[in-house]
Write an enzyme that holds these catalytic residues in place. Structure first.
Site, mmCIF file in Angstrom:
data_model
loop_
_atom_site.group_PDB
_atom_site.id
_atom_site.type_symbol
_atom_site.label_atom_id
_atom_site.label_comp_id
_atom_site.label_asym_id
_atom_site.label_seq_id
_atom_site.Cartn_x
_atom_site.Cartn_y
_atom_site.Cartn_z
ATOM 1 C CG ASP A 9 -1.903 1.175 1.225
ATOM 2 O OD1 ASP A 9 -2.363 1.561 0.127
ATOM 3 O OD2 ASP A 9 -2.207 1.712 2.300
ATOM 4 C CB SER A 10 0.218 4.782 -0.735
ATOM 5 O OG SER A 10 -0.999 4.896 -0.004
ATOM 6 C CB CYS A 73 -3.519 0.611 -2.596
ATOM 7 S SG CYS A 73 -3.689 2.344 -3.080
ATOM 8 C CD GLU A 151 -0.297 6.565 6.531
ATOM 9 O OE1 GLU A 151 0.769 6.600 7.175
ATOM 10 O OE2 GLU A 151 -0.579 5.661 5.714
ATOM 11 C CB CYS A 184 -9.601 4.451 0.936
ATOM 12 S SG CYS A 184 -7.880 4.815 1.406
#
Length: 258
Positions: A9-10, A73, A151, A184
């Site tokens: 994933d990012s 993702c 995050e 997401c």
């Protein structure tokens, strides 16, 4: 010799699929890789994203020696899966918004899609809705701000109710909406905060179980887990290391994309 299962994933969003993967494949060795140097993906151009995915996922596959790549993702999957499958020599499992199960469970026939701006507007998403939710009204809400919120919270920060409420505003205004697709992988990490910010009880649906089931189907052979699982990242980050440790991963090794 079979390799581990690689989850990409990012950022930390892909960690939301780890519990389901460990339920379905309890003895499999996992490697978690993230492109945290280029977070977030949801606001990037399509051409940039495809090239970046080919470079970073190619490097992660080589570094991990994996047997399967799970692209955890939605933004990347709805654009780059075909390119990745053409380029890479390992099976690639993608992540798409859970439109089909959401439509199946909605009683009011009004569902919401909470995703990044890229996923909300992509033609792949249009096709999913046309195929699986043609009889539903679908309210789309682009919520790129929630990626950074997830995050930050996972790294130990306090939730910002204003950010969460603002992102949900297009959905909060819909009186008959009864199901929301978390489009997401970052968003299931905010599940309790999202539920608390909605004005009534709605079902929150994500893709983690479907990802785990599909991975089980394609992972005919894989390395067995011994101790903690490994991780890779494109930028050093002590906070990321603490988050990964909470999911039983070692501190990330440096991942360098060509």
């Amino acid at each position: 010799m079979p390799g581990p299962i690689l989850i990409f994933d990012s950022g930390v969003g892909g960690l939301s699929v780890i519990p389901a993967l460990r339920r379905y494949l309890p003895d499999a060795a996992l490697v978690y890789a993230c492109d945290n140097a280029m977070l977030p993906y949801g606001t990037r151009s399509d051409d940039w994203l495809v090239q970046r995915m080919l470079a970073v996922c190619g490097a992660a596959v080589a570094a991990s020696g994996c047997s399967v790549l799970v692209v955890a993702c939605n933004t990347a999957s709805t654009l780059a899966l075909d390119a990745l499958r053409h380029r890479l020599s390992v099976p690639v499992v993608g992540t798409v918004p859970a439109i089909k199960p959401a439509a199946a469970m909605s009683e009011s026939r009004h569902i919401g899609l909470l995703a990044t701006s890229a996923t909300v507007s992509r033609s792949y998403t249009d096709r999913l809705i046309s195929e699986f939710a043609a009889d539903c009204r679908v309210t789309r809400a682009a919520a790129d701000s929630l990626v950074q919120e997830a995050e930050r919270i996972l790294a130990g920060g306090a939730p910002d109710p204003a950010v969460i409420r603002s992102a949900l505003e297009p959905l909060r205004a819909q009186a008959d909406l009864d199901t929301v697709v978390l489009g997401c992988t970052h968003f299931p990490l905010l599940g309790e905060h999202l539920a608390a910010a909605l004005p009534r009880r709605v079902r929150l649906v994500d893709s983690s179980e479907a990802i785990a089931r599909r991975t089980l189907q394609v992972a005919a052979a894989y390395a067995r887990r011994v101790g903690r699982d490994r991780s890779l990242a494109t930028a050093p980050d002590a906070r990321l290391a603490r988050v990964l440790a909470a999911f039983d991963f070692d501190a990330p090794s440096q991942l360098i994309a060509s």
